[in-house]
Design an enzyme around this catalytic site. Structure first.
Site, mmCIF file in Angstrom:
data_model
loop_
_atom_site.group_PDB
_atom_site.id
_atom_site.type_symbol
_atom_site.label_atom_id
_atom_site.label_comp_id
_atom_site.label_asym_id
_atom_site.label_seq_id
_atom_site.Cartn_x
_atom_site.Cartn_y
_atom_site.Cartn_z
ATOM 1 N N ARG A 15 36.962 24.748 19.621
ATOM 2 C CA ARG A 15 36.944 24.484 21.081
ATOM 3 C C ARG A 15 38.320 24.177 21.657
ATOM 4 O O ARG A 15 38.443 23.605 22.732
ATOM 5 C CB ARG A 15 35.985 23.356 21.439
ATOM 6 C CG ARG A 15 34.544 23.657 21.127
ATOM 7 C CD ARG A 15 33.625 22.902 22.059
ATOM 8 N NE ARG A 15 32.238 23.191 21.734
ATOM 9 C CZ ARG A 15 31.527 22.483 20.869
ATOM 10 N NH1 ARG A 15 32.068 21.446 20.258
ATOM 11 N NH2 ARG A 15 30.279 22.805 20.632
ATOM 12 N N LYS A 65 47.143 32.510 31.103
ATOM 13 C CA LYS A 65 46.161 33.574 30.871
ATOM 14 C C LYS A 65 46.233 33.986 29.409
ATOM 15 O O LYS A 65 47.310 34.352 28.913
ATOM 16 C CB LYS A 65 46.453 34.792 31.754
ATOM 17 C CG LYS A 65 46.024 34.625 33.199
ATOM 18 C CD LYS A 65 46.202 35.938 33.956
ATOM 19 C CE LYS A 65 45.791 35.805 35.406
ATOM 20 N NZ LYS A 65 46.071 37.028 36.188
ATOM 21 N N GLU A 76 58.941 43.001 36.167
ATOM 22 C CA GLU A 76 58.206 41.805 36.616
ATOM 23 C C GLU A 76 59.184 40.813 37.270
ATOM 24 O O GLU A 76 58.806 40.078 38.178
ATOM 25 C CB GLU A 76 57.460 41.145 35.448
ATOM 26 C CG GLU A 76 56.386 42.021 34.792
ATOM 27 C CD GLU A 76 55.100 42.200 35.621
ATOM 28 O OE1 GLU A 76 54.961 41.582 36.695
ATOM 29 O OE2 GLU A 76 54.232 42.986 35.172
ATOM 30 N N LYS A 122 57.190 32.175 39.125
ATOM 31 C CA LYS A 122 55.816 32.293 38.625
ATOM 32 C C LYS A 122 55.170 30.913 38.494
ATOM 33 O O LYS A 122 54.015 30.716 38.887
ATOM 34 C CB LYS A 122 55.776 33.054 37.291
ATOM 35 C CG LYS A 122 54.355 33.125 36.753
ATOM 36 C CD LYS A 122 54.062 34.226 35.790
ATOM 37 C CE LYS A 122 52.574 34.167 35.440
ATOM 38 N NZ LYS A 122 52.149 35.156 34.486
ATOM 39 N N GLU A 128 43.651 31.999 40.098
ATOM 40 C CA GLU A 128 43.756 33.249 40.865
ATOM 41 C C GLU A 128 42.645 33.436 41.903
ATOM 42 O O GLU A 128 42.010 34.477 41.978
ATOM 43 C CB GLU A 128 43.813 34.455 39.904
ATOM 44 C CG GLU A 128 44.364 35.706 40.570
ATOM 45 C CD GLU A 128 44.618 36.861 39.616
ATOM 46 O OE1 GLU A 128 45.445 36.710 38.714
ATOM 47 O OE2 GLU A 128 43.968 37.893 39.783
ATOM 48 N N ARG A 188 47.857 33.282 43.789
ATOM 49 C CA ARG A 188 48.286 33.877 42.505
ATOM 50 C C ARG A 188 48.211 35.406 42.561
ATOM 51 O O ARG A 188 48.863 36.099 41.787
ATOM 52 C CB ARG A 188 47.456 33.304 41.348
ATOM 53 C CG ARG A 188 47.975 33.767 39.987
ATOM 54 C CD ARG A 188 47.433 32.997 38.809
ATOM 55 N NE ARG A 188 48.014 33.500 37.574
ATOM 56 C CZ ARG A 188 47.979 32.871 36.413
ATOM 57 N NH1 ARG A 188 47.399 31.701 36.316
ATOM 58 N NH2 ARG A 188 48.524 33.401 35.340
ATOM 59 N N ASN A 236 50.192 40.200 41.695
ATOM 60 C CA ASN A 236 49.645 41.545 41.513
ATOM 61 C C ASN A 236 50.432 42.608 42.277
ATOM 62 O O ASN A 236 50.088 43.787 42.237
ATOM 63 C CB ASN A 236 48.176 41.601 41.971
ATOM 64 C CG ASN A 236 47.295 40.738 41.092
ATOM 65 O OD1 ASN A 236 47.630 40.483 39.941
ATOM 66 N ND2 ASN A 236 46.171 40.277 41.634
ATOM 67 N N HIS A 281 50.865 46.233 41.109
ATOM 68 C CA HIS A 281 49.953 46.448 39.986
ATOM 69 C C HIS A 281 48.746 47.326 40.327
ATOM 70 O O HIS A 281 48.134 47.878 39.414
ATOM 71 C CB HIS A 281 49.488 45.106 39.413
ATOM 72 C CG HIS A 281 50.548 44.441 38.570
ATOM 73 N ND1 HIS A 281 51.732 43.982 39.091
ATOM 74 C CD2 HIS A 281 50.596 44.176 37.236
ATOM 75 C CE1 HIS A 281 52.468 43.453 38.113
ATOM 76 N NE2 HIS A 281 51.797 43.558 36.970
ATOM 77 N N HIS A 297 48.762 50.042 37.737
ATOM 78 C CA HIS A 297 47.717 50.230 36.724
ATOM 79 C C HIS A 297 47.168 51.655 36.764
ATOM 80 O O HIS A 297 46.834 52.224 35.721
ATOM 81 C CB HIS A 297 46.570 49.226 36.932
ATOM 82 C CG HIS A 297 46.910 47.853 36.418
ATOM 83 N ND1 HIS A 297 46.339 46.712 36.918
ATOM 84 C CD2 HIS A 297 47.763 47.447 35.444
ATOM 85 C CE1 HIS A 297 46.839 45.656 36.285
ATOM 86 N NE2 HIS A 297 47.699 46.079 35.392
ATOM 87 N N HIS A 309 54.299 49.159 30.410
ATOM 88 C CA HIS A 309 53.678 48.492 31.558
ATOM 89 C C HIS A 309 54.663 48.293 32.722
ATOM 90 O O HIS A 309 54.364 48.621 33.870
ATOM 91 C CB HIS A 309 53.116 47.141 31.098
ATOM 92 C CG HIS A 309 52.564 46.312 32.205
ATOM 93 N ND1 HIS A 309 51.394 46.621 32.863
ATOM 94 C CD2 HIS A 309 53.034 45.173 32.805
ATOM 95 C CE1 HIS A 309 51.171 45.714 33.806
ATOM 96 N NE2 HIS A 309 52.148 44.829 33.794
HETATM 97 N N1 GLY Z 1 50.359 38.545 35.109
HETATM 98 C C1 GLY Z 1 50.009 37.976 36.347
HETATM 99 C C2 GLY Z 1 49.458 36.592 36.218
HETATM 100 O O1 GLY Z 1 49.724 35.897 35.257
HETATM 101 O O2 GLY Z 1 48.739 36.188 37.075
#
Ligand code: GLY
Length: 352
Positions: free
Chosen positions: A109, A131, A173, A213, A223, A227, A231, A234, A238, A252
């Protein structure tokens, strides 16, 4: 979500020693992939604070970012006697920090982890912001969790073993962070000489970039709103990435750079982004990243990829993050099929 500590290292050995000293762990594990095991682990393995570490090495690349590799990491942790008080140190690019972060988030956990990103992309993006995840069922990052590292240690010494294409991929980025933050930061980024990289200056720019960031993630860790600024580039990016996968995959960051050209054009069209700044950014991207080849026969395929983007809020509408200017973020924008075909026309005409 708790805030992670991000350290732009001046003295890596000392910064790592201090970061480890803050954790009261019973056993230390280091996760690498076959590349970072060979190129990066030897650079730090002799440090006293890592002498007792148990090494876990996984296969490299997105192809290994899956359930099988995750199960292997869980197994190694189990078999080597990891407890809830053990600490995992992820040494690698985004694949290692994402998968390692998820292994740490789920093992018993949740155990603490530290990220040491070794690619520019993972320094400025993947390793920061909590993330974590793996690919599943053919979908990227389909299974995951928000769980920040305790500490992220960033040292551009690791970039000296990185090829130019991967430096450029991460730099895209950074350009994005410049565009969503301040004119001064953006302007420095589009003037940086990518052919003769000054690594000390790059480390300073990386520090500023990570800070952009961090500020956004702090306001909206899960998000729901701002946040989504991250994007930018993207939605089209993408689509370009998926399109390229059918022939010859692209990194990427290259897809994001090309996607930013398109989305800045859309920003100029819909939200008043200044044309001179669009062209300055476009010029930098064209010079350094070249272009993705496609014809108007491919527009429908590209449009369909955008329609199926997981960022879309409802079926049939395509969600974009646009800009009114550098730093003037407009989330949850949409565009018609006609506007999307127009931005693809613009891309083909100006990037060719
Ligand atoms: N890669 C974008 C974010 O971490 O939200």
């Amino acid at each position: 979500m708790s805030k992670q500590e991000v350290i732009i290292c001046q003295n890596f050995a000392e910064d790592l020693r201090k970061a480890l000293a803050k954790q009261s762990f019973d056993k230390l594990f280091v996760l690498t992939d076959e590349h970072t095991q060979r190129l990066c682990w030897p650079v730090i393995a002799q440090l006293d604070c890592l002498k007792e570490a148990v090494s876990i090495c996984i296969g490299p690349g997105d192809i290994h970012k899956n359930l099988e590799t995750l199960a292997y990491v869980w197994n190694r942790l189990c078999n080597e006697g990891a407890t809830r008080r053990s600490l995992l140190l992820n040494l690698g690019g985004g694949m290692v920090t994402d998968l390692g972060g998820f292994a740490a988030a789920t093992f018993k956990r949740g155990i603490p982890y530290i990220n040491i990103p070794t690619t520019l992309l993972s320094m400025v993006d993947a390793s920061v912001g909590g993330k974590t995840g793996i690919n599943f069922n053919g979908l990227k990052n389909e299974i995951g969790a928000f769980r920040p590292a305790e500490t992220v240690l960033i040292d551009c010494q690791f970039l000296r073993t990185l090829d130019h294409e991967n430096i450029l991929s991460g730099y895209a980025e950074m350009l994005k962070h410049g565009l969503i933050s301040r004119v001064s930061h953006w302007s420095e980024l589009v003037s940086f000489d990518m052919e003769a990289i000054d690594y000390d200056r790059l480390q300073q720019l990386v520090g500023e970039s990570v800070h952009v960031k961090e500020e956004i993630v702090e306001q909206d860790p899960f998000e729901h709103g701002i946040r989504k600024a991250l994007n930018l580039g993207h939605t089209v990016g993408h689509a370009f990435e998926s399109f390229a996968l059918q022939k010859r995959p692209v990194l990427h960051g290259y897809a994001v750079a090309w996607g930013m050209v398109c989305e800045l054009y859309l920003s100029a069209l819909k939200t008043g982004f200044p044309k001179d700044r669009l062209h300055q950014t476009l010029h930098f991207i064209k010079e350094n990243y070249g272009r993705l080849a496609f014809t108007c026969d491919d527009y429908e395929t590209l449009f369909n990829f955008m329609k199926h983007d997981k960022k879309n809020l409802s079926a049939g509408t395509i969600n974009f993050t646009l800009l009114g200017d550098v730093g003037d973020i407009r989330i949850n924008q949409t565009a018609t099929q006609e506007e999307i075909y127009e931005l693809l026309d613009f891309y083909s005409e100006t990037m060719g």
